[in-house]
Every structure is written in structure tokens, then in C-alpha cells.
Design a protein around this motif. Structure first.
Motif, PDB file in Angstrom:
ATOM      1  N   UNK A  57      38.923  35.266  41.585  1.00 57.57           N
ATOM      2  CA  UNK A  57      38.514  33.916  41.191  1.00 57.57           C
ATOM      3  C   UNK A  57      37.021  33.722  41.432  1.00 57.57           C
ATOM      4  N   UNK A  58      36.531  34.218  42.550  1.00 56.55           N
ATOM      5  CA  UNK A  58      35.102  34.102  42.863  1.00 56.55           C
ATOM      6  C   UNK A  58      34.273  34.864  41.839  1.00 56.55           C
ATOM      7  N   UNK A  59      34.719  36.075  41.503  1.00 54.36           N
ATOM      8  CA  UNK A  59      33.997  36.882  40.510  1.00 54.36           C
ATOM      9  C   UNK A  59      33.971  36.166  39.167  1.00 54.36           C
ATOM     10  N   UNK A  60      35.106  35.606  38.753  1.00 52.07           N
ATOM     11  CA  UNK A  60      35.154  34.887  37.475  1.00 52.07           C
ATOM     12  C   UNK A  60      34.251  33.661  37.502  1.00 52.07           C
ATOM     13  N   UNK A  61      34.241  32.947  38.624  1.00 49.09           N
ATOM     14  CA  UNK A  61      33.384  31.771  38.757  1.00 49.09           C
ATOM     15  C   UNK A  61      31.909  32.162  38.687  1.00 49.09           C
TER      16      UNK A  61
END
Length: 105
Positions: A57-61
Motif C-alpha cells: 500500500x505504501x509503495x502504491x501510494x
């Protein structure tokens, strides 16, 4: 059967029962220990899965924010160019107005 033989037989039976009881307790503890280890491993795996999901999720954000930042940078460049063009037009119009004022004098 003599008393000494009966005592020896009773001692042997008690020893065998003690050995059997110790073996049963050992197997029970081993099984309990195994279950605890399985539960501990499951807990660790669950935590790793949660961390993995949060990392995704952090990478996508971060990717989304990076795209937005690139879009904003392009917009900023475009607006900067438009402002420079507008200033040139204003200067040209001011020069035209100044030239008309001088011609009217």
C-alpha cells in the motif's frame, strides 16, 4: 511366593508404571510444545503478511504521489511559460500605449 519376591515384583510394576507415566507426560509436553510452536509461527506469518500488505500500500501510494508530482511539475512549467508570454504581451502593449501617448503629444 515369598515376601521379598512380592516386594521385588511390586517394585518392578511400580517402576514400569512410573516409566509409562513419564513417557506419557513427555509425549503430552512434546505435543503441547509443538502446538505452541505452530501457533507462534502462525502469529509471525500473520504479522509478516500485514507488514507485506502495508508495504504494498505504501509503495502504491508513493507511486501515485510521484505521478501527481510529475503532473504538477508539468503544469507548473506550462503556467510559468504562459506567465512569461503574458508579461511579454503586457510589455508590448505598454510600449504601444507609450508610443501612442508620445504621438498624441
Amino acid at each position: 511366593m515369598e515376601v521379598s519376591q512380592m516386594i521385588a515384583l511390586a517394585s518392578s510394576v511400580i517402576g514400569a508404571l512410573s516409566l509409562l507415566l513419564a513417557f506419557v507426560v513427555f509425549l503430552g509436553n512434546r505435543h503441547k510444545s509443538s502446538n505452541e510452536e505452530v501457533m507462534r509461527n502462525q502469529l509471525v506469518n500473520d504479522k509478516l503478511d500485514r507488514n507485506n500488505e502495508m508495504a504494498r500500500e505504501t509503495r502504491d501510494t508513493v507511486r501515485d504521489m510521484s505521478r501527481k508530482l510529475d503532473d504538477h511539475a508539468q503544469t507548473l512549467v506550462r503556467h510559468t511559460e504562459q506567465i512569461a508570454t503574458l508579461f511579454k504581451r503586457v510589455e508590448r502593449i505598454e510600449r504601444g500605449c507609450d508610443a501612442r501617448e508620445k504621438a498624441d503629444e
